[in-house]
Design an enzyme around this catalytic site. Structure first.
Site, PDB file in Angstrom:
ATOM      1  N   GLN A  66       0.655  -1.002  -0.044  1.00 23.57           N
ATOM      2  CA  GLN A  66       0.199   0.022   0.080  1.00 23.57           C
ATOM      3  C   GLN A  66       0.857   1.235   0.038  1.00 23.57           C
ATOM      4  O   GLN A  66       1.791   1.274   0.821  1.00 23.57           O
ATOM      5  CB  GLN A  66      -0.961   0.071   1.266  1.00 23.57           C
ATOM      6  CG  GLN A  66      -2.116   1.299   1.315  1.00 23.57           C
ATOM      7  CD  GLN A  66      -2.898   1.291   2.337  1.00 23.57           C
ATOM      8  OE1 GLN A  66      -2.436   1.592   3.436  1.00 23.57           O
ATOM      9  NE2 GLN A  66      -4.213   0.778   2.431  1.00 23.57           N
ATOM     10  N   CYS A  95      -6.288   8.128   4.311  1.00 23.15           N
ATOM     11  CA  CYS A  95      -5.394   8.348   5.567  1.00 23.15           C
ATOM     12  C   CYS A  95      -5.894   9.836   5.630  1.00 23.15           C
ATOM     13  O   CYS A  95      -5.590  10.865   4.908  1.00 23.15           O
ATOM     14  CB  CYS A  95      -4.126   8.143   5.203  1.00 23.15           C
ATOM     15  SG  CYS A  95      -3.088   8.464   6.744  1.00 23.15           S
ATOM     16  N   LYS A 134      -8.276   2.122  -1.147  1.00 27.42           N
ATOM     17  CA  LYS A 134      -9.026   2.359  -0.005  1.00 27.42           C
ATOM     18  C   LYS A 134      -9.174   3.819   0.324  1.00 27.42           C
ATOM     19  O   LYS A 134      -8.534   4.735  -0.013  1.00 27.42           O
ATOM     20  CB  LYS A 134      -7.876   2.229   1.263  1.00 27.42           C
ATOM     21  CG  LYS A 134      -8.643   2.177   2.450  1.00 27.42           C
ATOM     22  CD  LYS A 134      -7.599   1.994   3.671  1.00 27.42           C
ATOM     23  CE  LYS A 134      -8.302   2.822   5.026  1.00 27.42           C
ATOM     24  NZ  LYS A 134      -7.338   2.771   6.080  1.00 27.42           N
ATOM     25  N   GLY A 195     -13.788  -1.365  11.393  1.00 24.23           N
ATOM     26  CA  GLY A 195     -14.681  -2.126  12.508  1.00 24.23           C
ATOM     27  C   GLY A 195     -14.071  -2.581  13.848  1.00 24.23           C
ATOM     28  O   GLY A 195     -14.585  -3.073  14.644  1.00 24.23           O
TER      29      GLY A 195
END
Length: 470
Positions: A66, A95, A134, A195
């Site tokens: 990533q 981020c 993401k 989560g």
């Protein structure tokens, strides 16, 4: 990526960091690829010899690399560097940290869909491995779905969605309903993220989070850092066992102690204020970390094995180099500053001799050996190269050793205490004395000038007072 899609029997060691985050790695484009034979790793090394990314053959098919990037071409250059040693490439566009957003990366990209599309399209077309990204959710559901549909059109293999807005933090509830709406709106796999705080405390919670978010799979970050055995079907392992297992890998693969310490602190969490936690916080080396967890003997045994391997490899490498650099004059010498007067070094003597002989000043070329991180320097003087066959702990020591080889080969003094009168020391004394004499002369001139100014002022004052009309 992990969660319900991970393969059974995945060990604790390679689930701790299934997605490696490298933010703002500007040296990637100029990094070199090296196989570290001692550690049996694949290293990506920056020009300054710093290992920026380390992986191994065992991880090749399960590690997703990533990156953070705000530039499509730079992102592609990085991806091409690592694609043969990883399973896929992911771009972090969620981020919220300042170190990421101030460079236009991470969550800063959410307000620039055109740039997102450009980066992802460039990667998808430019490499052979799967590309994913993401993101975080936007203020409105409509805008979020619109962005995700644009991302889908770039050809990415999956989209990870952190179910919080960029200004929200872990204490805010994760918006599973938004992730579910995204999953229903696109055909590309959607990976649920965020989560750890609300859902995931043990393995069975992973599936619960997946179902609540309606996602194809789950990405876990903080819960995996707190205890990597979260991925173990049989349940969590005792934390101390997990930490000791992690430390073993950190030592065997020469992980930098600051990173090891950070990961262990994440595992300890509320136990940081205990005696063990305080000792960990104070540790300043891998050895000290091992001692905190009663693993001092493991550290000594493992490092001894690695050093023996490195020594054997280094000797083999030295033999190969001796056959290659036949034009270099070599000698087995080291620089010991205790043998020289303060502030006097062989490099200074060599430079002084070159000036007197009207040669160009010495040129030093220094390299660091990846195997044991020792240094060797070659100095060129009058088109001839010189170096020591002994490798040193620092660049400065290696350069001094090279200078000694040159001076001894030429039969010149090198400034050692046992060589008698040291002309460089005498030269420095003369220079210092001349400086002091000049300083005293300047001070005398200043004092004289100040006296003259005072006399002139006094005279001018008398003159002006005599001209006052009566």
């Amino acid at each position: 990526m992990s969660g319900v899609q991970h393969s059974p029997g995945v060990s604790i060691s390679n689930t701790a960091a299934l997605c490696l985050v490298i933010e703002n790695w500007r040296v990637k484009v100029t990094s070199s690829h090296a196989l570290c034979k001692v550690l049996e790793t694949v290293d990506f090394v920056a020009p300054n010899e710093r290992v920026v990314f380390r992986t191994c053959v065992r991880e090749r098919d399960c590690v997703v690399f990533q990156m953070g990037s705000a530039d499509a071409e730079r992102a592609l250059a990085v991806a091409k560097l690592v694609e043969n040693d990883v399973a896929g490439i992911d771009v972090n566009m969620g981020c919220p940290k300042e170190y990421s957003t101030k460079g236009g990366m991470g969550a800063a990209l959410l307000s620039d869909p055109d740039k997102i599309e450009c980066i992802l399209s460039t990667l998808v077309k430019g490499i052979c491995k799967p590309v994913t990204c993401k993101i975080r959710i936007l203020p409105s559901l409509e805008d979020t779905i619109s962005l995700v549909k644009r991302i889908e059109k770039t050809g990415v293999a999956a989209i990870a969605v952190h179910g919080r807005k960029k200004e929200e933090r872990p204490q805010h509830p994760v918006h599973c309903e938004v992730i579910k709406a995204i999953s229903e709106a696109v055909s590309v796999p959607v990976i649920a993220n965020g989560g750890s705080h609300d859902f995931i405390k043990e393995y069975t919670d992973i599936e619960a989070f997946q179902q609540a978010a309606g996602a194809s799979s789950v990405m876990i970050a903080r819960a995996a850092m707190w205890n990597p055995s979260i991925f173990r079907r049989e349940g969590l392992c005792p934390l101390k066992e997990v930490m000791q297992e992690y430390i073993k890998y950190a030592v065997r693969y020469d992980n930098h102690y600051t990173n090891t310490k950070y990961c262990l602190c994440q595992m300890l969490r509320e136990q940081l204020e205990t005696t063990e936690g305080k000792k960990l916080h104070a540790a300043q080396s891998t050895q000290e970390i091992c001692e905190v967890f009663e693993m001092g003997s493991f550290y000594e045994e493992t490092t001894a094995i690695l050093e023996a391997k490195a020594s054997l490899k280094a000797k083999t490498q030295d033999k190969d180099e001796q056959m290659e650099d036949t034009d270099v004059i070599k000698m087995a010498v080291r620089f010991d500053k205790r043998e020289y007067p303060p502030q006097i070094t062989p490099k200074m003597y060599l430079l002084e001799w070159c000036r007197k002989a009207k040669h160009p000043q010495p040129v030093y070329e220094t390299v660091q050996r990846p195997l044991d991180k020792l240094f060797c320097s070659v100095v060129t003087v009058a088109e001839q190269k010189y170096r020591s066959t002994l490798w040193d702990k620092s660049k400065k020591l290696a350069e001094q050793a090279a200078a000694i080889v040159c001076l001894r080969t030429l039969g010149l003094p090198e400034g050692k205490l046992n060589e008698g009168e040291n002309h460089l020391i005498n030269k420095r004394k003369r220079e210092n004395q001349e400086f002091l004499n000049n300083k005293e002369h300047e001070d005398d001139l200043l004092v004289e000038a100040s006296h003259k100014r005072a006399h002139f002022t006094e005279g001018a004052s008398d003159s002006s007072s005599s001209e006052v009309p009566r």
